[in-house]
Every structure is written in C-alpha cells, then in structure tokens.
Design an enzyme around this catalytic site. Structure first.
Site, PDB file in Angstrom:
ATOM      1  N   GLU A   1       0.839  -1.192   0.000  1.00  0.00           N
ATOM      2  CA  GLU A   1       0.000   0.000   0.000  1.00  0.00           C
ATOM      3  C   GLU A   1       0.876   1.244   0.000  1.00  0.00           C
ATOM      4  O   GLU A   1       1.768   1.394   0.833  1.00  0.00           O
ATOM      5  CB  GLU A   1      -0.940   0.055   1.201  1.00  0.00           C
ATOM      6  CG  GLU A   1      -1.823   1.308   1.159  1.00  0.00           C
ATOM      7  CD  GLU A   1      -2.830   1.425   2.283  1.00  0.00           C
ATOM      8  OE1 GLU A   1      -3.604   2.407   2.249  1.00  0.00           O
ATOM      9  OE2 GLU A   1      -2.861   0.564   3.176  1.00  0.00           O
TER      10      GLU A   1
ATOM     11  N   GLU B   1       4.942   5.062   3.592  1.00  0.00           N
ATOM     12  CA  GLU B   1       4.411   6.356   4.042  1.00  0.00           C
ATOM     13  C   GLU B   1       5.586   7.229   4.498  1.00  0.00           C
ATOM     14  O   GLU B   1       6.504   6.729   5.164  1.00  0.00           O
ATOM     15  CB  GLU B   1       3.416   6.150   5.186  1.00  0.00           C
ATOM     16  CG  GLU B   1       2.866   7.422   5.804  1.00  0.00           C
ATOM     17  CD  GLU B   1       2.133   8.284   4.797  1.00  0.00           C
ATOM     18  OE1 GLU B   1       2.608   9.414   4.557  1.00  0.00           O
ATOM     19  OE2 GLU B   1       1.107   7.840   4.249  1.00  0.00           O
TER      20      GLU B   1
ATOM     21  N   ASP C   1      10.132   7.531  -0.090  1.00  0.00           N
ATOM     22  CA  ASP C   1       9.402   7.736  -1.342  1.00  0.00           C
ATOM     23  C   ASP C   1       8.983   6.400  -1.955  1.00  0.00           C
ATOM     24  O   ASP C   1       9.812   5.540  -2.246  1.00  0.00           O
ATOM     25  CB  ASP C   1      10.318   8.507  -2.306  1.00  0.00           C
ATOM     26  CG  ASP C   1       9.636   8.893  -3.605  1.00  0.00           C
ATOM     27  OD1 ASP C   1       8.525   8.397  -3.878  1.00  0.00           O
ATOM     28  OD2 ASP C   1      10.211   9.691  -4.351  1.00  0.00           O
TER      29      ASP C   1
ATOM     30  N   ASP D   1      -3.252  12.283  -2.451  1.00  0.00           N
ATOM     31  CA  ASP D   1      -3.451  13.720  -2.553  1.00  0.00           C
ATOM     32  C   ASP D   1      -3.910  14.055  -3.975  1.00  0.00           C
ATOM     33  O   ASP D   1      -3.213  13.742  -4.941  1.00  0.00           O
ATOM     34  CB  ASP D   1      -2.130  14.440  -2.248  1.00  0.00           C
ATOM     35  CG  ASP D   1      -2.328  15.927  -1.988  1.00  0.00           C
ATOM     36  OD1 ASP D   1      -3.221  16.524  -2.627  1.00  0.00           O
ATOM     37  OD2 ASP D   1      -1.589  16.496  -1.161  1.00  0.00           O
TER      38      ASP D   1
ATOM     39  N   LYS E   1      -5.147  22.170  -7.362  1.00  0.00           N
ATOM     40  CA  LYS E   1      -4.810  23.289  -8.238  1.00  0.00           C
ATOM     41  C   LYS E   1      -4.240  22.789  -9.564  1.00  0.00           C
ATOM     42  O   LYS E   1      -3.423  21.870  -9.600  1.00  0.00           O
ATOM     43  CB  LYS E   1      -3.800  24.205  -7.551  1.00  0.00           C
ATOM     44  CG  LYS E   1      -4.329  24.876  -6.292  1.00  0.00           C
ATOM     45  CD  LYS E   1      -3.260  25.751  -5.657  1.00  0.00           C
ATOM     46  CE  LYS E   1      -3.783  26.410  -4.369  1.00  0.00           C
ATOM     47  NZ  LYS E   1      -2.734  27.243  -3.725  1.00  0.00           N
TER      48      LYS E   1
ATOM     49  N   ASP F   1     -11.809  10.221  -3.123  1.00  0.00           N
ATOM     50  CA  ASP F   1     -13.061  10.906  -2.820  1.00  0.00           C
ATOM     51  C   ASP F   1     -13.158  12.219  -3.597  1.00  0.00           C
ATOM     52  O   ASP F   1     -13.981  13.075  -3.280  1.00  0.00           O
ATOM     53  CB  ASP F   1     -13.190  11.166  -1.317  1.00  0.00           C
ATOM     54  CG  ASP F   1     -11.998  11.924  -0.740  1.00  0.00           C
ATOM     55  OD1 ASP F   1     -11.053  12.241  -1.503  1.00  0.00           O
ATOM     56  OD2 ASP F   1     -12.002  12.200   0.480  1.00  0.00           O
TER      57      ASP F   1
ATOM     58  N   THR G   1     -12.955   4.006   6.459  1.00  0.00           N
ATOM     59  CA  THR G   1     -12.394   4.803   7.545  1.00  0.00           C
ATOM     60  C   THR G   1     -13.443   5.741   8.121  1.00  0.00           C
ATOM     61  O   THR G   1     -14.490   5.988   7.512  1.00  0.00           O
ATOM     62  CB  THR G   1     -11.204   5.639   7.047  1.00  0.00           C
ATOM     63  OG1 THR G   1     -11.697   6.646   6.142  1.00  0.00           O
ATOM     64  CG2 THR G   1     -10.176   4.765   6.335  1.00  0.00           C
ATOM     65  N   LYS G   2     -13.138   6.310   9.279  1.00  0.00           N
ATOM     66  CA  LYS G   2     -14.070   7.256   9.908  1.00  0.00           C
ATOM     67  C   LYS G   2     -14.236   8.497   9.040  1.00  0.00           C
ATOM     68  O   LYS G   2     -15.313   9.112   9.006  1.00  0.00           O
ATOM     69  CB  LYS G   2     -13.584   7.636  11.300  1.00  0.00           C
ATOM     70  CG  LYS G   2     -12.248   8.366  11.344  1.00  0.00           C
ATOM     71  CD  LYS G   2     -11.862   8.722  12.777  1.00  0.00           C
ATOM     72  CE  LYS G   2     -10.545   9.466  12.825  1.00  0.00           C
ATOM     73  NZ  LYS G   2     -10.158   9.818  14.224  1.00  0.00           N
TER      74      LYS G   2
ATOM     75  N   GLU H   1     -14.179   8.500   5.746  1.00  0.00           N
ATOM     76  CA  GLU H   1     -15.079   8.136   4.662  1.00  0.00           C
ATOM     77  C   GLU H   1     -16.521   8.107   5.146  1.00  0.00           C
ATOM     78  O   GLU H   1     -17.437   8.557   4.454  1.00  0.00           O
ATOM     79  CB  GLU H   1     -14.690   6.778   4.087  1.00  0.00           C
ATOM     80  CG  GLU H   1     -15.484   6.383   2.862  1.00  0.00           C
ATOM     81  CD  GLU H   1     -15.010   5.080   2.237  1.00  0.00           C
ATOM     82  OE1 GLU H   1     -15.757   4.520   1.408  1.00  0.00           O
ATOM     83  OE2 GLU H   1     -13.911   4.620   2.579  1.00  0.00           O
TER      84      GLU H   1
END
Length: 244
Positions: A74, A99, A126, A149, A153, A185, A222-223, A225
C-alpha cells in the site's frame, strides 16, 4: 491520503529553470505534525523491528517474512488504520506499507506492536523509489493506492502520482493477474485515474461497465469516509488487473 489533516507545506516552484529540469517531481510534501506518546513508542520500539531500509537491490520478501504468501503493498497509508485492519484480518497474507509522514508511521507501528502482527513491514520513504529499487518485477499480488493527494490546483496536477509512468511501473511489479486498486473521494481525480488506466497497456478494468467498481469488502471504511458519506460525498474505487 486525503484523510490526513496535518498542515501541509505548499510546494514552492520558485527554483531556477535548470534546477527544476533536473529535480524529480514529488507527489507528496513532508508534513509537520505532533507526535503522540503512542506514535513515538511505535517509532522507538517498532522501527528497528518492522521498518525496512531503502535498498540498492531487490528485496527477498520471502526471506523478510519467513514464508511465501500473497503479498500486498500500500502506497500512502496515512495513519495506518486501514492497513492495520487488513493485515490483522488476513494473517495468511503479507503486507508492505509505504508512508513518509512520521506520525502516521509511528501510529501504524504502535498498532503492529499492540496487535503483535508478524505479517506487516514498512518503508518510510518515497514509494516510487521503493518500487524501483526494492520490489522485484512480478512479485506483488496487489498494489493499493487509497485517497492519494488530489493536488486540486491546476498548476500542481503534475504532482499527482497517477500518471502513465506510474501505471507502467506498477504493472511491472504486479504478477500477471495482480490488481492495482485505487480509491479517491475527489471525482475529477477519479476521472483522471480512469483515463490514465484505460490508456495504459497491459491492464484490464475489472468494472463490468468499464468505469468504477463498487467498494470492495476488503477495503476498510475509515471514519473520514463515513463522515464524508454523511455529508453526501462520494468515493470512487478502481480496480485494474495486469494482463501481461
């Protein structure tokens, strides 16, 4: 992951042209965040046990885990809640999380220690470098990218991780029949993901209608979501299988 609410440092594009030309574009920025006692415990005790170094050669994960098992990686696990839940629910499988956010790494490691999990390892660097340098070709059963992310922009769209080059790199690392599972999302990013993956060679969209799949049961909710659902926000899941 979009569910993290730590302050992000706005990326600066004021470097000289020749500097930008030779500097790899990152899909993330390092974020500041306070460390809780549990997160610091995770780093202090768990890092020597479960964090893998960025290698200069492909890693033998069978040796790392002491077995050969279905393997999931992941990218961007955030605070680690979903990855921890998946690893705990499937002890017969092995999981690798990547992460860069230190509090998130500490939180996940604290959970690993608390639940005494043996089937999870972590990289704190990375993800693209991990894939290129540490993960052998055709060695992953799944690669997960949940709520990356979206870089809203327009001038930052180049920082989005889902690009044609990323799709090809992931295809190389998946086994034939392995699956890239993404979720977002942010609908405009979902549409970009779909466009990139539909054009990527060597993949098959697992959605019967060629768009998005219903939320798979194996992806924990997840909370954040759940809160988004209450506010009427959507989530789009995409699953693409490596064909060759």
């Amino acid at each position: 992951m979009t569910e993290s609410h730590d302050t992000q440092v706005e990326p600066q594009d004021d470097a000289q042209p020749d500097q930008r030309k030779h500097r790899a574009i990152k899909s993330f920025v390092m974020r500041a965040g306070r460390m809780t006692e549990g997160q610091q415990r995770g780093l202090d005790i768990g890092k020597p046990l479960y964090v893998l170094p960025l290698a200069d050669d492909f890693v033998d994960f069978d040796q790392v885990f002491g077995r050969s098992a279905p393997r999931t990686l992941e990218i961007g696990f955030g605070m680690g809640h979903s990855l921890l839940e998946m690893a705990a629910a499937a002890p017969e499988q092995d999981f690798i999380g990547v992460e860069v956010h230190r509090p998130g790494v500490g939180a996940l490691l604290n959970g690993v220690l608390t639940h005494e999990l043996k089937n999870l390892r972590v990289y704190d660097c990375d993800a693209i470098e991990v894939l290129k340098r540490c993960v052998a070709d055709a060695s992953l059963d799944r690669l997960l990218l949940f709520f990356p992310d979206p870089w809203h922009k327009s001038r930052h769209h180049k920082r989005r991780i889902v690009q044609p080059e990323f799709a090809e790199l992931v295809r190389q690392k998946l086994k034939v029949g392995g699956v890239l599972h993404m979720a977002t999302d942010w609908q405009p990013y979902a549409e970009v993901m779909l466009e990139v993956m539909q054009a990527a060679p060597g993949y098959k969209n697992q959605a019967p209608d060629g768009t998005y799949v219903p939320r798979p049961e194996e992806r924990p909710v997840t909370k954040f979501e759940r809160r988004g659902e209450r506010l009427g926000h959507g989530v789009w899941d995409l699953k693409f299988e490596r064909l060759n």
